[in-house]
Design a protein around this motif. Structure first.
Motif, short mmCIF file in Angstrom:
data_model
loop_
_atom_site.label_atom_id
_atom_site.label_comp_id
_atom_site.label_asym_id
_atom_site.label_seq_id
_atom_site.Cartn_x
_atom_site.Cartn_y
_atom_site.Cartn_z
N LYS A 1 -13.24 -4.73 8.53
CA LYS A 1 -12.04 -4.10 8.61
C LYS A 1 -11.58 -3.68 7.30
N VAL A 2 -10.68 -2.51 7.24
CA VAL A 2 -10.30 -1.76 6.05
C VAL A 2 -8.67 -1.72 6.32
N LYS A 3 -7.85 -2.32 5.27
CA LYS A 3 -6.55 -2.42 5.55
C LYS A 3 -6.12 -1.75 3.94
N THR A 4 -5.22 -0.74 4.33
CA THR A 4 -4.59 -0.08 3.11
C THR A 4 -3.15 -0.31 3.19
N MET A 5 -2.55 -0.39 1.85
CA MET A 5 -0.98 -0.39 1.89
C MET A 5 -0.86 0.78 0.85
N THR A 6 0.12 1.61 1.31
CA THR A 6 0.37 2.78 0.58
C THR A 6 1.98 3.31 0.82
N THR A 7 2.30 4.19 0.14
CA THR A 7 3.54 4.96 0.51
C THR A 7 3.37 6.59 0.52
N ASN A 8 4.30 7.11 1.29
CA ASN A 8 3.92 8.59 1.43
C ASN A 8 2.69 9.07 1.78
N VAL A 9 1.95 8.44 2.19
CA VAL A 9 0.41 9.05 2.77
C VAL A 9 0.48 9.55 3.93
N ARG A 10 -0.09 10.74 4.37
CA ARG A 10 0.06 11.24 5.78
C ARG A 10 -1.32 11.09 6.49
#
Length: 138
Positions: free
Chosen positions: A60-69
């Motif tokens: 499993k891969v989890k990302t925490m971002t802002t403004n990524v499309r």
């Protein structure tokens, strides 16, 4: 929640990133602190490459971002990061500048390196707060 294989404490390291800001360095994606982040420079694509201390199995891969499309995740299981295989690509919904949490289950994949590419953003600048990689050591 399972602990992440992609942390500084576990021996993972950021070996490359396409943008640099000393106030928001690329290693922030693996420092386990959601308040720190890697900031991109406004051009796309942007990428960060993580090296694991030894081969791992990813589930499993989890990302925490802002403004990524749009982002994609590639893996390499060789001794050098030269031959990449696509794990997945995803469009992340617009959160109007708030935290985006994206998690994808994967088949059990062997990897020594993981590359996260931000292909496009909802804004000129994006932030990458945390990468969580679940799985096991091989």
């Amino acid at each position: 929640m399972a602990s992440s294989l992609a942390t500084e404490a576990s021996g993972a390291e950021v070996i490359a990133a396409t943008s640099f800001d000393p106030a928001h360095p690329s290693h922030a994606v693996i420092d386990e602190d959601e308040t720190t982040f890697w900031s991109t420079t406004g051009c796309f694509p942007q990428e960060v490459i993580i090296k694991f201390p030894a081969p791992v199995f990813i589930t499993k891969v989890k990302t925490m971002t802002t403004n990524v499309r749009n982002l994609c995740v590639d893996k390499c299981d060789g001794a050098s990061p030269v031959s990449w295989e696509r794990v997945y690509a995803v469009e992340v919904g617009d959160a109007d500048g708030r935290m985006q949490v994206e998690a994808t289950q994967t088949p059990k994949l062997s990897a020594t390196f993981l590359k996260i590419r931000i292909l496009d953003g909802w804004d000129d600048f994006t932030t990458f707060h945390r990468l969580i990689v679940e799985g096991s050591h091989s």
